[in-house]
Scaffold this active site. Structure first.
Site, PDB file in Angstrom:
ATOM      1  CB  SER A 238       2.590 -31.898   2.356  1.00 32.51           C
ATOM      2  OG  SER A 238       2.314 -32.542   3.864  1.00 32.51           O
TER       3      SER A 238
ATOM      4  CD  GLU B 201      -0.045  11.146 -13.312  1.00 35.12           C
ATOM      5  OE1 GLU B 201       1.061  11.011 -13.097  1.00 35.12           O
ATOM      6  OE2 GLU B 201      -0.839  10.324 -13.429  1.00 35.12           O
TER       7      GLU B 201
ATOM      8  CB  CYS C  41       5.210   7.264 -15.938  1.00 35.05           C
ATOM      9  SG  CYS C  41       3.582   7.690 -17.109  1.00 35.05           S
TER      10      CYS C  41
ATOM     11  CG  LEU D 280      -9.702 -18.944   0.941  1.00 32.74           C
ATOM     12  CD1 LEU D 280      -8.301 -19.355   0.728  1.00 32.74           C
ATOM     13  CD2 LEU D 280      -9.597 -17.976   2.367  1.00 32.74           C
TER      14      LEU D 280
END
Length: 355
Positions: free
Chosen positions: A228, A55, A80, A209
């Protein structure tokens, strides 16, 4: 019935909001359009947490001296009304003299929910809410989940052949899908705060990644490996000594809940699971997956020893197969993208939350 003009302008605000995709986390994506006499005056979107909201950016784009008393502000998310990293947008809207505010959806954040609309109405502004509400909510479904539960929204992304295989018996899987599908995966990584793969995928595929496109992407996800076992040396994941690599293997609903709450508290809003099959099976069995995105390539790998897209144990009968809600499909090049939301009860060991 919502007026067509409100729908058209809200669609423009939604397009503007999407410019913040992956950049403004942990804040929601928001777009705004200021319209006067059915002509566009200014656009704005939220680019980054701590910076101006949509805004404010739209208001700053209004030419000096413009009378906004008869203008309409279209905003995809309720403005907000409280002080956070930035001042409340409601105050700025009223100060600018905006006569009407059209809102896409209310904010699920308990600090804001419904208060912005009430604030504006009490100050004398006309407020219309619920325009393209479902589309506006869908854009920020991950944020609404995180802000109400403080756990990441979990997306399970898998790429498979037409016969449901994700790799050859030796683990090779590049590339099952085409370039358009891989571009979509880059957009998912842009949104994610963490990307996780299984230990076998980390060792055999040796992925980074990272968001590779665009090359200057400012916010890289945290890499994680579901294992693990210690990671072997020389992996691309560990090549950057400045990059944190998470090694963990939550395998029960309780363990996943603890893991997700830990990273949710560190403002990881989206966890992207990229395989392999055993990680996919465990995540689905434990009920942590919010959304699946499966790519199906027009290839047949064959072979009983080729890796299936979802491992684990088969259900006793088809009545126990996991079903999906709100399914949508679309082609990306030759590959079919299948998106859905698993129908799942809350695991009995985890207290059901509101929201």
């Amino acid at each position: 019935m919502t007026e067509l003009r409100h729908i058209q302008w809200m669609r423009l605000a939604l397009e503007e909001a999407r410019r913040g995709w992956g950049r403004c986390s942990p804040n929601p994506m928001v777009g705004a359009a200021i319209v006067l006499e059915e002509k566009l005056v200014s656009l704005g979107y939220h680019l980054r947490a701590g910076q101006n909201h949509a805004e404010i950016n739209a208001l700053e784009g209004v030419p000096a001296g413009t009378d906004l008393s008869k203008a309409t502000l279209y905003v995809t998310l309720e403005p907000c009304s409280t002080h956070g990293r930035t001042p409340p947008c409601c105050e700025a809207i009223l100060k600018a003299g905006i006569g009407r505010v059209v809102v896409g959806c209310l904010d699920a954040n308990p600090l804001h929910a419904g208060r912005g609309v009430e604030y504006l109405r009490n100050a004398g502004a006309e407020v219309i809410s619920g325009v393209l509400e479902e589309e506006c909510r869908r854009l920020n479904e991950h944020f609404f989940w995180w802000i109400t539960r403080r756990k990441p929204w979990v997306i399970l992304k898998m790429a498979m052949s037409l016969d449901g295989k994700i790799a050859l018996p030796d683990g090779r899987s590049r590339w099952i899908t085409g370039s358009a599908a891989r571009e979509h995966v880059q957009s998912l990584r842009q949104l994610a705060g963490m990307v996780m793969v299984g230990g076998r995928t980390a060792r055999l595929d040796n992925p980074e990644l990272k968001v590779r496109e665009p090359a200057d992407w400012p916010r890289q996800p945290i890499p994680a490996v579901w294992t693990s076992q210690p990671l072997p040396p020389g992996l691309n994941l560990t090549a950057d000594s400045m990059r944190e690599v998470v090694v963990a293997k939550p395998a029960t609903p309780e363990a996943w809940d603890k893991f997700l709450r830990h990273w949710g508290a560190r403002e990881v809003c989206v966890l992207l699971l990229e395989g392999g099959g055993e990680l996919a099976a465990n995540a689905l069995d434990c009920g942590i997956v919010n959304q699946v995105q499966f790519f199906i390539a027009p290839k047949i790998i064959g072979g009983r020893d080729a890796a299936p897209v979802v491992g684990g144990k088969a259900p006793a009968d088809l009545e126990n197969a996991l079903r999906l809600d709100r399914v949508e499909t679309r082609f990306l090049g030759e590959d079919l993208l299948y998106i859905g939301y698993p129908q799942k009860p809350v695991p009995p060991c985890i207290e059901q939350e509101k929201g």
